[in-house]
Write an enzyme that holds these catalytic residues in place. Structure first.
Site, short mmCIF file in Angstrom:
data_model
loop_
_atom_site.label_atom_id
_atom_site.label_comp_id
_atom_site.label_asym_id
_atom_site.label_seq_id
_atom_site.Cartn_x
_atom_site.Cartn_y
_atom_site.Cartn_z
CG HIS A 157 -1.87 1.17 1.20
ND1 HIS A 157 -3.12 1.07 0.62
CD2 HIS A 157 -1.75 2.44 1.64
CE1 HIS A 157 -3.72 2.24 0.72
NE2 HIS A 157 -2.91 3.09 1.34
CB CYS A 158 2.04 3.38 -2.66
SG CYS A 158 3.18 4.73 -2.94
N PRO A 159 1.70 5.03 0.39
CG PRO A 159 3.22 5.79 1.99
CD PRO A 159 2.91 4.63 1.09
N GLY B 155 -1.81 6.84 -2.19
CA GLY B 155 -3.02 6.57 -1.43
C GLY B 155 -3.80 5.39 -1.97
CG ASN B 156 -5.11 2.72 -5.18
OD1 ASN B 156 -5.66 1.85 -4.53
ND2 ASN B 156 -5.43 2.98 -6.44
#
Length: 146
Positions: free
Chosen positions: A97-99, A102-103
């Site tokens: 999950h990539c901050p 946001g996805n």
């Protein structure tokens, strides 16, 4: 970092108007500015596509394959799917999950995420190349004052 190149291009255009000619330095500034804005456009386009793209969220399947049931969301999922605690969904071939976007990064947007990383790296590399001569000049100037 985008503002630096905007002001650099603005200074180059102002100097060009004053001199009323295109010397080698000005041609180089124009080429670098065009390269920078093209890379920035590609960077923002790939970021937008990566944010909007479906990462490969698993829908409830009626297939009789070797599916397992997710203990959190109670959805039948393939063996390579994982549950994301932040998105509250199971994602096919989930990487992480990539901050920054946001996805989740999964089967549906993995290529877009790699393009985003490539364009970000190329943009930073171009900025480093542009800043390096000014950094060397500043170090020499400080060294000559001592």
């Amino acid at each position: 970092f985008f503002f630096f190149f905007f002001f650099q291009a603005e200074d180059g255009i102002r100097d060009l108007v004053r001199s009323r000619g295109l010397g080698d330095v000005y041609k180089r500034q124009v080429v670098v500015s065009i390269m920078y804005y093209a890379l920035s456009l590609l960077l923002f386009a790939s970021l937008t596509a990566c944010v909007v793209a479906d990462p490969g969220v698993v829908r409830n399947s009626t297939s009789e394959r070797e599916y397992t049931v997710c203990s959190t969301c109670k959805v039948k999922r393939p063996p390579r799917a994982r549950h994301c605690a932040l998105c509250q969904a199971c994602v096919l071939n989930m990487d992480h999950h990539c901050p920054w976007i946001g996805n989740c990064i999964g089967l549906g947007n993995h290529k877009l995420f790699l393009l985003f990383c490539l364009y970000a790296s190329l943009t930073c590399f171009l900025q480093a190349l542009v800043l390096l001569p000014r950094l060397v000049q500043a170090v020499r100037l400080v060294g000559s004052n001592d």
